[in-house]
Scaffold this motif. Sequence first.
Motif, PDB file in Angstrom:
ATOM      1  N   LYS A   1       0.845  -1.186   0.000  1.00  0.00           N
ATOM      2  CA  LYS A   1       0.000   0.000   0.000  1.00  0.00           C
ATOM      3  C   LYS A   1       0.881   1.237   0.000  1.00  0.00           C
ATOM      4  CE  LYS A   1      -4.113  -1.915   2.141  1.00  0.00           C
ATOM      5  NZ  LYS A   1      -5.190  -1.691   3.079  1.00  0.00           N
TER       6      LYS A   1
ATOM      7  N   ALA B   1     -12.742  -3.631  -6.607  1.00  0.00           N
ATOM      8  CA  ALA B   1     -12.602  -3.890  -5.172  1.00  0.00           C
ATOM      9  C   ALA B   1     -11.200  -4.392  -4.840  1.00  0.00           C
ATOM     10  CB  ALA B   1     -13.652  -4.916  -4.722  1.00  0.00           C
ATOM     11  N   ALA B   2     -10.671  -5.290  -5.691  1.00  0.00           N
ATOM     12  CA  ALA B   2      -9.333  -5.833  -5.443  1.00  0.00           C
ATOM     13  C   ALA B   2      -8.268  -4.740  -5.513  1.00  0.00           C
ATOM     14  CB  ALA B   2      -9.021  -6.925  -6.466  1.00  0.00           C
TER      15      ALA B   2
ATOM     16  N   ARG C   1      -8.775  -1.449  -5.075  1.00  0.00           N
ATOM     17  CA  ARG C   1      -8.966  -0.474  -3.988  1.00  0.00           C
ATOM     18  C   ARG C   1      -8.358  -0.991  -2.687  1.00  0.00           C
ATOM     19  NH1 ARG C   1     -14.618   0.275  -6.271  1.00  0.00           N
ATOM     20  NH2 ARG C   1     -14.489   2.243  -7.461  1.00  0.00           N
ATOM     21  N   GLU C   2      -8.393  -2.300  -2.467  1.00  0.00           N
ATOM     22  CA  GLU C   2      -7.777  -2.886  -1.276  1.00  0.00           C
ATOM     23  C   GLU C   2      -6.273  -2.613  -1.242  1.00  0.00           C
ATOM     24  OE1 GLU C   2      -8.616  -6.999  -0.918  1.00  0.00           O
ATOM     25  OE2 GLU C   2     -10.779  -6.726  -0.611  1.00  0.00           O
TER      26      GLU C   2
ATOM     27  N   SER D   1      -4.929   0.157  -2.271  1.00  0.00           N
ATOM     28  CA  SER D   1      -4.795   1.619  -2.238  1.00  0.00           C
ATOM     29  C   SER D   1      -4.757   2.270  -3.621  1.00  0.00           C
ATOM     30  CB  SER D   1      -3.550   2.039  -1.434  1.00  0.00           C
ATOM     31  OG  SER D   1      -3.695   1.688  -0.084  1.00  0.00           O
TER      32      SER D   1
END
Length: 465
Positions: free
Chosen positions: A3, A27-28, A30-31, A33
């Motif tokens: 991240k 979603a993957a 965004r996890e 960052s």
Amino acid sequence: MTKTGDSSCPRVLIVEDDAGLCESLAAALRELSFEVETAPDGLQAVQKIKESVYDILLTDLRLPGLNGEEVLRQAKALYPDLIVMVSTGYGDLRNAVNMMKLGAADYIQKPFLKDELIVRIEKAIEERKWRWQSRAAREQTNGSEWGDLIGKGPAMARVKELAAGVGPMRTTVLIQGETGTGKELVARAIHHGSPRKDYPLVSVNCAAIPATLMEDEFFGHEKGAFTDAQQVRVGRFEQANRGTLFLDEIGTMPLDLQGKLLRVLQERECQRIGGTQTIRLDVRIIAATNTKLDERVQSGAFREDLYYRLNVFPIFLPSLRERREDIPLLAAHLLQKICAGEGLAQKQIAQEALKGLVAYEWPGNVRQLENALEMALILGAEREYLLPEDFPAICRRPASSESLPRVEIPEEGADFNLLVSRFEKALILEGLRRSDGKRSRAAVLLNMKRTTLLEKLKKLQAAAL
């Protein structure tokens, strides 16, 4: 991928008509960052690309509206450094290879694992960083992290201290100094010492752009915005997004554009000429001037509010005559750089010549010193040491009565213009003889511009007809 902080989170646009796959990928990422936006078709994707700046475009090849190839073409036309990843089905491999030829960084075949996609994205980001770093390394001179910003005296030590201190910040910097002191070198050092170093440093010389074209240069335009606007053009602000914009000679900017620049600095957004969409910006501003902006504010030539927006962290660059102690070190560095660039054996500067360089006033500062060294290399020819006579404009010996030609004027008087033209002709012919007919070298020997010499030769040839 680890991240990262907000200031360096890559922005991704996913273009995918399969809503489930699109949301899963978003979603993957965004996890990890990433800052993610999505578009269900090619038309919406192109619209988003025109409105904002992305680091990565992940697009399907087959899309409603516009296909992936057209999305790629339009995106790359706007942002050549954009990373484009293409997802494709089994039967589309040939088209995917064609997309690579058009500028895509990679393609991945469906169905694919999310981890595989993330590894490929990470690789593409690293490759782009390497390209930018290589480009920056070519732009920087060799020698040290400060490039040609050479000097160990107290004045330059203070400049380097200030540049190193402000580098990691987002603070706007105003660099002030005479022409040729190295303001762009300081801007480069600040950029390369900042978290934005892996993103572009875009330089704009405000004095070199006609006032009528300046707004287009800064903000770009939409297709059809005016008669010659055949396609969308990205302005310098968008080019510098996530990086640094260096505004050289900011004091020459017209008043009407100063107001628009102020708005961009305040709002961190802009619009292209002829456009209605607002483009978000994340740009650090470094400005430079060789004039006293406070005096221009007093005269009404520069906006006071813009001056205070730019003058957040001022750095004053000393002139070369104010740091004479640095001249020997600087001259040696520049001489080494010129010799290496021209493929010449390294040369030295004789002590007598060096004394002349240190004593000279240098109105053109470091740039003038570099030009003088380049001329001296030509005049010094095969000699290992550069002598005072190799710096004719710098190391002038005091004139004496013996050095002046003896002139006698007859009783009836003399034709001044005729005598001067004859002497000029003799000088030019002797310069050509000494240089074996090479006009460029003759111009150097005569200490005149090559274009001036060519013009005088034309006049001599015309007079001989």
